[in-house]
Each structure stands twice: as structure tokens, then as C-alpha cells.
Design an enzyme around this catalytic site. Structure first.
Site, PDB file in Angstrom:
ATOM      1  N   THR A  10       0.839  -1.214   0.000  1.00 16.75           N
ATOM      2  CA  THR A  10       0.000   0.000   0.000  1.00 16.75           C
ATOM      3  C   THR A  10       0.870   1.259   0.000  1.00 16.75           C
ATOM      4  OG1 THR A  10      -0.199  -0.060   2.409  1.00 16.75           O
ATOM      5  CG2 THR A  10      -1.990  -1.068   1.150  1.00 16.75           C
ATOM      6  N   PHE A  17      -7.015  -5.170  -0.264  1.00 14.20           N
ATOM      7  CA  PHE A  17      -8.378  -5.639  -0.483  1.00 14.20           C
ATOM      8  C   PHE A  17      -9.342  -5.141   0.570  1.00 14.20           C
ATOM      9  CE2 PHE A  17      -8.529  -9.726  -3.233  1.00 14.20           C
ATOM     10  CZ  PHE A  17      -8.315  -8.935  -4.352  1.00 14.20           C
ATOM     11  N   GLN A  83       1.598 -13.235  -0.937  1.00 10.90           N
ATOM     12  CA  GLN A  83       0.295 -13.387  -1.590  1.00 10.90           C
ATOM     13  C   GLN A  83       0.155 -12.354  -2.706  1.00 10.90           C
ATOM     14  OE1 GLN A  83      -2.925 -14.043   1.682  1.00 10.90           O
ATOM     15  NE2 GLN A  83      -1.300 -12.856   2.596  1.00 10.90           N
ATOM     16  N   ASP A  86       2.328  -8.423  -7.460  1.00 13.23           N
ATOM     17  CA  ASP A  86       2.927  -7.225  -8.047  1.00 13.23           C
ATOM     18  C   ASP A  86       4.416  -7.336  -8.359  1.00 13.23           C
ATOM     19  OD1 ASP A  86       4.154  -6.955  -5.489  1.00 13.23           O
ATOM     20  OD2 ASP A  86       2.517  -5.694  -4.766  1.00 13.23           O
ATOM     21  N   HIS A 103       0.009 -16.557  -5.107  1.00 12.82           N
ATOM     22  CA  HIS A 103      -1.138 -16.170  -5.938  1.00 12.82           C
ATOM     23  C   HIS A 103      -0.714 -15.679  -7.321  1.00 12.82           C
ATOM     24  CE1 HIS A 103      -3.612 -15.601  -1.981  1.00 12.82           C
ATOM     25  NE2 HIS A 103      -3.458 -16.860  -2.322  1.00 12.82           N
ATOM     26  N   CYS A 114      -2.112 -25.134 -21.901  1.00 15.61           N
ATOM     27  CA  CYS A 114      -0.746 -25.645 -22.131  1.00 15.61           C
ATOM     28  C   CYS A 114       0.311 -24.897 -21.322  1.00 15.61           C
ATOM     29  CB  CYS A 114      -0.393 -25.610 -23.617  1.00 15.61           C
ATOM     30  SG  CYS A 114      -0.072 -23.962 -24.276  1.00 15.61           S
ATOM     31  N   ILE A 220       4.222  -0.592   8.072  1.00 19.60           N
ATOM     32  CA  ILE A 220       5.315  -1.514   7.748  1.00 19.60           C
ATOM     33  C   ILE A 220       6.632  -0.790   7.428  1.00 19.60           C
ATOM     34  CG2 ILE A 220       6.085  -3.263   6.103  1.00 19.60           C
ATOM     35  CD1 ILE A 220       3.061  -4.044   5.899  1.00 19.60           C
TER      36      ILE A 220
HETATM   37  P1  NAD Z   1      -5.699  -7.890   2.862  1.00 15.64           P
HETATM   38  O1  NAD Z   1      -6.155  -6.713   2.069  1.00 15.64           O
HETATM   39  O2  NAD Z   1      -6.707  -8.876   3.316  1.00 15.64           O
HETATM   40  O3  NAD Z   1      -4.948  -7.363   4.178  1.00 15.64           O
HETATM   41  C1  NAD Z   1      -3.981  -6.363   4.115  1.00 15.64           C
HETATM   42  C2  NAD Z   1      -3.684  -5.958   5.562  1.00 15.64           C
HETATM   43  O4  NAD Z   1      -2.600  -5.050   5.539  1.00 15.64           O
HETATM   44  C3  NAD Z   1      -4.853  -5.261   6.253  1.00 15.64           C
HETATM   45  O5  NAD Z   1      -5.118  -5.902   7.486  1.00 15.64           O
HETATM   46  C4  NAD Z   1      -4.351  -3.816   6.455  1.00 15.64           C
HETATM   47  O6  NAD Z   1      -4.751  -3.278   7.687  1.00 15.64           O
HETATM   48  C5  NAD Z   1      -2.859  -3.996   6.434  1.00 15.64           C
HETATM   49  N1  NAD Z   1      -2.105  -2.838   5.922  1.00 15.64           N
HETATM   50  C6  NAD Z   1      -2.342  -2.114   4.808  1.00 15.64           C
HETATM   51  N2  NAD Z   1      -1.377  -1.198   4.616  1.00 15.64           N
HETATM   52  C7  NAD Z   1      -0.508  -1.319   5.662  1.00 15.64           C
HETATM   53  C8  NAD Z   1       0.678  -0.657   6.039  1.00 15.64           C
HETATM   54  N3  NAD Z   1       1.203   0.319   5.303  1.00 15.64           N
HETATM   55  N4  NAD Z   1       1.294  -1.044   7.186  1.00 15.64           N
HETATM   56  C9  NAD Z   1       0.778  -2.050   7.946  1.00 15.64           C
HETATM   57  N5  NAD Z   1      -0.349  -2.715   7.633  1.00 15.64           N
HETATM   58  C10 NAD Z   1      -0.982  -2.362   6.499  1.00 15.64           C
HETATM   59  O7  NAD Z   1      -4.519  -8.555   2.059  1.00 15.64           O
HETATM   60  P2  NAD Z   1      -4.012 -10.061   2.013  1.00 15.64           P
HETATM   61  O8  NAD Z   1      -4.012 -10.662   3.377  1.00 15.64           O
HETATM   62  O9  NAD Z   1      -2.771 -10.033   1.208  1.00 15.64           O
HETATM   63  O10 NAD Z   1      -5.127 -10.838   1.195  1.00 15.64           O
HETATM   64  C11 NAD Z   1      -5.693 -10.261   0.048  1.00 15.64           C
HETATM   65  C12 NAD Z   1      -5.528 -10.976  -1.272  1.00 15.64           C
HETATM   66  O11 NAD Z   1      -5.496  -9.950  -2.246  1.00 15.64           O
HETATM   67  C13 NAD Z   1      -4.249 -11.718  -1.453  1.00 15.64           C
HETATM   68  O12 NAD Z   1      -4.626 -12.970  -1.833  1.00 15.64           O
HETATM   69  C14 NAD Z   1      -3.490 -11.012  -2.599  1.00 15.64           C
HETATM   70  O13 NAD Z   1      -3.211 -11.973  -3.598  1.00 15.64           O
HETATM   71  C15 NAD Z   1      -4.456 -10.045  -3.210  1.00 15.64           C
HETATM   72  N6  NAD Z   1      -4.006  -8.642  -3.434  1.00 15.64           N
HETATM   73  C16 NAD Z   1      -2.723  -8.388  -3.844  1.00 15.64           C
HETATM   74  C17 NAD Z   1      -2.285  -7.059  -4.019  1.00 15.64           C
HETATM   75  C18 NAD Z   1      -0.869  -6.811  -4.484  1.00 15.64           C
HETATM   76  O14 NAD Z   1      -0.290  -7.625  -5.209  1.00 15.64           O
HETATM   77  N7  NAD Z   1      -0.229  -5.693  -4.097  1.00 15.64           N
HETATM   78  C19 NAD Z   1      -3.153  -6.004  -3.773  1.00 15.64           C
HETATM   79  C20 NAD Z   1      -4.471  -6.295  -3.369  1.00 15.64           C
HETATM   80  C21 NAD Z   1      -4.872  -7.629  -3.195  1.00 15.64           C
END
Ligand code: NAD
Length: 231
Positions: A10, A17, A83, A86, A103, A114, A220
Site C-alpha cells: 500500500t 483488499f 500473496q 505485483d 497467488h 498448455c 510496515i
Molecule cells: P488484505 O487486504 O486482506 O490485508 C492487508 C492488511 O494489511 C490489512 O489488514 C491492512 O490493515 C494492512 N495494511 C495495509 N497497509 C498497511 C501498512 N502500510 N502497514 C501495515 N499494515 C498495512 O490482504 P491479504 O491478506 O494479502 O489478502 C488479500 C488478497 O489480495 C491476497 O490474496 C493477494 O493476492 C491479493 N491482493 C494483492 C495485491 C498486491 O499484489 N499488491 C493487492 C491487493 C490484493
């Protein structure tokens, strides 16, 4: 091992999500079964992918990715299970063979029959001309981004690698995952059961906070940067 979710990206400008304003608050994901059965679902899915193209091309690793890469470079972290789709861990310098993408990856596409690799730019050129994605040039199969959609089988090789990494870990750090998407979210618990210490760094509570040895509710980038500096 480090286990990451959408939250680590993020700070690079990719919405997660489940946070307020996250992707799910705006649109429901296309299910795998619908993608296979329905050309309209495929069209919608590709339209969304192309709308994200500029974002995918612009995003860069942030301080969180760089801190993880530093831990890998110092030999402290052996495997990064993610997961995310990107590819920002690789862009931050983590060697390909130390990243496990549960993922998949949105930077290219694959034939579902294929397995042939297809470049997104080629699909876009066809889509702009004909209004749909091309079928596989080799076998005629349906082409899809190399990501794992809801309802789609998990990738076997990556699941096996993640299991090995979890069983071998003496510490599992989760960064930026709600730990609510299974089977991926089972790996930190597997590591914990196999004897690893379990730490969670996340902005808000996760489903697995009660099982962790250490929980930090924070951002983070700043927290991991400070932690790596202190090592
Ligand atoms: P999620 O959206 O369920 O959870 C993300 C968590 O990160 C949340 O609890 C949020 O509070 C926390 N968060 C967000 N920004 C933060 C920061 N800067 N510092 C600390 N915490 C922070 O995500 P998930 O558990 O990865 O599951 C979602 C699914 O969505 C995954 O399967 C993934 O494949 C996919 N996804 C991927 C991307 C990507 O590739 N960047 C983006 C969106 C969704």
C-alpha cells in the site's frame, strides 16, 4: 521466513483488499469458474487489468520491501512467501528463487491449457482491435493473467516450496496481511506449529493475533526500517 500480503504494497500506492477504500469496497473479483465459462467475465477481467496497467508500470518497491530485501541480503531471511501479484519483492532485489508467489504474478499471462507464456502487451493489442483477449496461439486454450483467482487451484510447486520454507523457519514474520485468505494464511501457523517464533506486523488486528508471539500494530515501512537498522 517473511510472509507478506497486500499491506506491504500500500505504501507503493497499490490499494489492498480489505482496508477502507480497498479494492473489495469498489468491485467484486471475477471468480475463476465465471472466467472459464463466460466470455463477458473474461472481457471485464481484461478491461480491469488494462485499467491497472499504468499503476503496475509506475509502482516501485517501498521501504518495507527494501527492509525485507536487506534481511535477505544479510542472510537472515531465507524465503519470502507472498500473496502479492505485483512482483515488488523481486524488484527490490530479492532473488527470484527466494520469492514464493502463492497467488501468481500479474505482469504476464498464461494459457490455462498448455501453460504457454503470453505478454500482456500482445493481449492488449488484440483486445483493442477485437474487444476480447486472444486464445492461445499454440493450443487454442483460454489465456489468463498468471495470477490465481478465487476458485482456481493453488500452484502446486509454490505450495510445496512454501511448505518446506515454513517447516524450516525458526522465525516467521508476517507483514501486511489480514491472514484471512486460505490456504495461504495457513503457512504462518504451520511454521509456528513446527517450532518457529511467530511475529505479526500489521496496521490493524488480524485473525491470527492470538497465536503470535509478538504483534506490532504499526506501519510496515517505518517499523521494518527501524527494526533492520537496530539489528
Ligand atoms: P488484505 O487486504 O486482506 O490485508 C492487508 C492488511 O494489511 C490489512 O489488514 C491492512 O490493515 C494492512 N495494511 C495495509 N497497509 C498497511 C501498512 N502500510 N502497514 C501495515 N499494515 C498495512 O490482504 P491479504 O491478506 O494479502 O489478502 C488479500 C488478497 O489480495 C491476497 O490474496 C493477494 O493476492 C491479493 N491482493 C494483492 C495485491 C498486491 O499484489 N499488491 C493487492 C491487493 C490484493
Amino acid at each position: 521466513m517473511v510472509f507478506t500480503g497486500a499491506g506491504i504494497s500500500t505504501e507503493s500506492g497499490i490499494p489492498d483488499f480489505r482496508s477502507p477504500g480497498g479494492i473489495w469496497t469498489k468491485m467484486m473479483p471475477v471468480q475463476f469458474q465465471d472466467y472459464i465459462a463466460d466470455p463477458e467475465a473474461r472481457r471485464v477481467s481484461w478491461q480491469r487489468r488494462f485499467e491497472m496497467e499504468e499503476t503496475w508500470n509506475q509502482v516501485r518497491p517501498n521501504d518495507g520491501h527494501k527492509a525485507v530485501a536487506e534481511l535477505v541480503a544479510r542472510g537472515i531471511v531465507a524465503a519470502v512467501i507472498t500473496q502479492n501479484i505485483d512482483a515488488l519483492h523481486q524488484a527490490s532485489g530479492v532473488p527470484e528463487d527466494q520469492v514464493i508467489e502463492l497467488h501468481g504474478n500479474t505482469r504476464h499471462a498464461k494459457c490455462l491449457t498448455c501453460g504457454a507464456r503470453v505478454e500482456i502487451a500482445d493481449i492488449r493489442a488484440h483486445f483493442d482491435k477485437h474487444g476480447d483477449a486472444p486464445d492461445c496461439r499454440l493450443c487454442g486454450g483460454i489465456v489468463k493473467t498468471a495470477t490465481i483467482s478465487f476458485g482456481q487451484a493453488m500452484p502446486e510447486a509454490e505450495m510445496a516450496r512454501a511448505e518446506r520454507a515454513s517447516l524450516a523457519a525458526d522465525l516467521c514474520l508476517v507483514a501486511g496481511s489480514s491472514l484471512s485468505v486460505y490456504p495461504a494464511a495457513a503457512f504462518p501457523l504451520l511454521a509456528k506449529r513446527a517450532g518457529a517464533k511467530f511475529a505479526i506486523l500489521n496496521r490493524e488486528e488480524t485473525d491470527q493475533d492470538p497465536y503470535a508471539d509478538l504483534v506490532i500494530h504499526g506501519e510496515i515501512g517505518p517499523v521494518l526500517t527501524a527494526a533492520v537498522k537496530a539489528l
